[in-house]
Design a protein around this motif. Structure first.
Motif, PDB file in Angstrom:
ATOM      1  N   GLY A  10       0.813  -1.201   0.000  1.00 57.25           N
ATOM      2  CA  GLY A  10       0.000   0.000   0.000  1.00 57.25           C
ATOM      3  C   GLY A  10       0.844   1.248   0.000  1.00 57.25           C
ATOM      4  O   GLY A  10       2.046   1.210  -0.265  1.00 57.25           O
ATOM      5  N   LEU A  11       0.208   2.363   0.311  1.00 55.81           N
ATOM      6  CA  LEU A  11       0.857   3.666   0.351  1.00 55.81           C
ATOM      7  C   LEU A  11       1.133   4.060   1.794  1.00 55.81           C
ATOM      8  O   LEU A  11       0.240   3.991   2.644  1.00 55.81           O
ATOM      9  CB  LEU A  11      -0.021   4.718  -0.323  1.00 55.81           C
ATOM     10  CG  LEU A  11       0.469   6.159  -0.298  1.00 55.81           C
ATOM     11  CD1 LEU A  11       1.764   6.293  -1.085  1.00 55.81           C
ATOM     12  CD2 LEU A  11      -0.604   7.082  -0.862  1.00 55.81           C
ATOM     13  N   VAL A  12       2.359   4.475   2.065  1.00 59.15           N
ATOM     14  CA  VAL A  12       2.750   4.866   3.413  1.00 59.15           C
ATOM     15  C   VAL A  12       3.715   6.037   3.336  1.00 59.15           C
ATOM     16  O   VAL A  12       4.471   6.169   2.370  1.00 59.15           O
ATOM     17  CB  VAL A  12       3.393   3.676   4.168  1.00 59.15           C
ATOM     18  CG1 VAL A  12       4.683   3.238   3.483  1.00 59.15           C
ATOM     19  CG2 VAL A  12       3.648   4.022   5.623  1.00 59.15           C
ATOM     20  N   GLN A  13       3.687   6.901   4.333  1.00 57.86           N
ATOM     21  CA  GLN A  13       4.591   8.038   4.377  1.00 57.86           C
ATOM     22  C   GLN A  13       5.976   7.622   4.851  1.00 57.86           C
ATOM     23  O   GLN A  13       6.127   6.651   5.594  1.00 57.86           O
ATOM     24  CB  GLN A  13       4.043   9.130   5.295  1.00 57.86           C
ATOM     25  CG  GLN A  13       2.803   9.824   4.779  1.00 57.86           C
ATOM     26  CD  GLN A  13       2.361  10.955   5.671  1.00 57.86           C
ATOM     27  OE1 GLN A  13       2.403  10.845   6.895  1.00 57.86           O
ATOM     28  NE2 GLN A  13       1.935  12.050   5.069  1.00 57.86           N
ATOM     29  N   VAL A  88      11.697   6.572   0.828  1.00 59.71           N
ATOM     30  CA  VAL A  88      11.200   6.661  -0.536  1.00 59.71           C
ATOM     31  C   VAL A  88      11.880   5.626  -1.423  1.00 59.71           C
ATOM     32  O   VAL A  88      11.253   5.058  -2.325  1.00 59.71           O
ATOM     33  CB  VAL A  88      11.413   8.079  -1.107  1.00 59.71           C
ATOM     34  CG1 VAL A  88      11.045   8.132  -2.587  1.00 59.71           C
ATOM     35  CG2 VAL A  88      10.601   9.090  -0.322  1.00 59.71           C
ATOM     36  N   THR A  91      10.337   2.149  -2.237  1.00 57.31           N
ATOM     37  CA  THR A  91       9.216   2.000  -3.157  1.00 57.31           C
ATOM     38  C   THR A  91       9.550   0.969  -4.232  1.00 57.31           C
ATOM     39  O   THR A  91      10.556   1.086  -4.922  1.00 57.31           O
ATOM     40  CB  THR A  91       8.870   3.341  -3.812  1.00 57.31           C
ATOM     41  OG1 THR A  91       8.419   4.261  -2.813  1.00 57.31           O
ATOM     42  CG2 THR A  91       7.776   3.166  -4.855  1.00 57.31           C
ATOM     43  N   GLN A 119       2.483  -4.048  -4.436  1.00 53.95           N
ATOM     44  CA  GLN A 119       3.089  -2.725  -4.577  1.00 53.95           C
ATOM     45  C   GLN A 119       3.221  -2.033  -3.233  1.00 53.95           C
ATOM     46  O   GLN A 119       2.266  -1.952  -2.462  1.00 53.95           O
ATOM     47  CB  GLN A 119       2.250  -1.855  -5.517  1.00 53.95           C
ATOM     48  CG  GLN A 119       2.754  -0.421  -5.669  1.00 53.95           C
ATOM     49  CD  GLN A 119       4.044  -0.330  -6.446  1.00 53.95           C
ATOM     50  OE1 GLN A 119       4.172  -0.922  -7.514  1.00 53.95           O
ATOM     51  NE2 GLN A 119       5.022   0.412  -5.910  1.00 53.95           N
ATOM     52  N   VAL A 120       4.418  -1.513  -2.969  1.00 50.31           N
ATOM     53  CA  VAL A 120       4.681  -0.687  -1.797  1.00 50.31           C
ATOM     54  C   VAL A 120       5.151   0.672  -2.292  1.00 50.31           C
ATOM     55  O   VAL A 120       6.146   0.757  -3.017  1.00 50.31           O
ATOM     56  CB  VAL A 120       5.745  -1.306  -0.876  1.00 50.31           C
ATOM     57  CG1 VAL A 120       6.122  -0.331   0.239  1.00 50.31           C
ATOM     58  CG2 VAL A 120       5.241  -2.613  -0.292  1.00 50.31           C
ATOM     59  N   THR A 121       4.448   1.720  -1.913  1.00 48.42           N
ATOM     60  CA  THR A 121       4.802   3.072  -2.314  1.00 48.42           C
ATOM     61  C   THR A 121       5.023   3.923  -1.072  1.00 48.42           C
ATOM     62  O   THR A 121       4.130   4.036  -0.230  1.00 48.42           O
ATOM     63  CB  THR A 121       3.713   3.702  -3.183  1.00 48.42           C
ATOM     64  OG1 THR A 121       3.483   2.890  -4.344  1.00 48.42           O
ATOM     65  CG2 THR A 121       4.127   5.101  -3.629  1.00 48.42           C
ATOM     66  N   VAL A 122       6.204   4.514  -0.969  1.00 52.70           N
ATOM     67  CA  VAL A 122       6.555   5.360   0.163  1.00 52.70           C
ATOM     68  C   VAL A 122       6.618   6.802  -0.322  1.00 52.70           C
ATOM     69  O   VAL A 122       7.387   7.125  -1.226  1.00 52.70           O
ATOM     70  CB  VAL A 122       7.896   4.949   0.784  1.00 52.70           C
ATOM     71  CG1 VAL A 122       8.186   5.802   2.021  1.00 52.70           C
ATOM     72  CG2 VAL A 122       7.887   3.474   1.150  1.00 52.70           C
ATOM     73  N   SER A 123       5.820   7.655   0.260  1.00 57.08           N
ATOM     74  CA  SER A 123       5.763   9.054  -0.136  1.00 57.08           C
ATOM     75  C   SER A 123       6.566   9.913   0.821  1.00 57.08           C
ATOM     76  O   SER A 123       6.723   9.583   2.000  1.00 57.08           O
ATOM     77  CB  SER A 123       4.312   9.540  -0.183  1.00 57.08           C
ATOM     78  OG  SER A 123       3.725   9.508   1.111  1.00 57.08           O
TER      79      SER A 123
END
Length: 124
Positions: A10-13, A88, A91, A119-123
């Motif tokens: 998922g999406l994580v900061q 980041v 990702t 999918q791993v997305t780091v913002s």
């Protein structure tokens, strides 16, 4: 054949945490080594971590040491990747993989069975 199914991406900061799960089919994996790899578009798939099913010995890529932890639940045939202090640069699509043998290899060609990836997305 071994079937592997990843989940938990998922999406994580940046600075946050995420735990990936890999459900493995089969009766027993006592002679197996389980691993996590990751890949970004245009680059080769790279090793992240692996664990010996019997005994629990682990190995990690230098880039994730101290931040990621691989573990397994023998009774549930599950493999996990706990990711802390995410950056980041982490990702990528993360893949669960398995091989039957004694050596904890870090190369993709050493593993015969692969999951579909998550999918791993780091913002930032």
């Amino acid at each position: 054949q071994v079937q592997l199914v990843e989940s938990g991406g998922g999406l994580v900061q940046a600075g946050g945490s995420l735990r990936l799960s890999c459900a493995a089919s089969g009766r027993t994996f006592n002679s197996y080594i389980m691993a996590w790899f990751r890949q970004v578009p245009g680059k080769e798939r790279e090793f992240v971590a692996c664990i010996r099913w019997s005994g629990g010995s682990t190995a990690y890529a230098d880039s994730v040491k101290g931040r990621f932890t691989i573990s397994r639940d023998n009774a549930k045939n599950m493999v996990y990747l706990q990711m802390n202090s995410l950056q980041v640069e982490d990702t990528a699509v993360y893949y669960c993989a398995a091989r039957r043998g004694e050596v904890m290899l870090t190369t993709t060609n050493g593993y015969a069975d692969w999951g579909q990836g998550t999918q791993v997305t780091v913002s930032s």
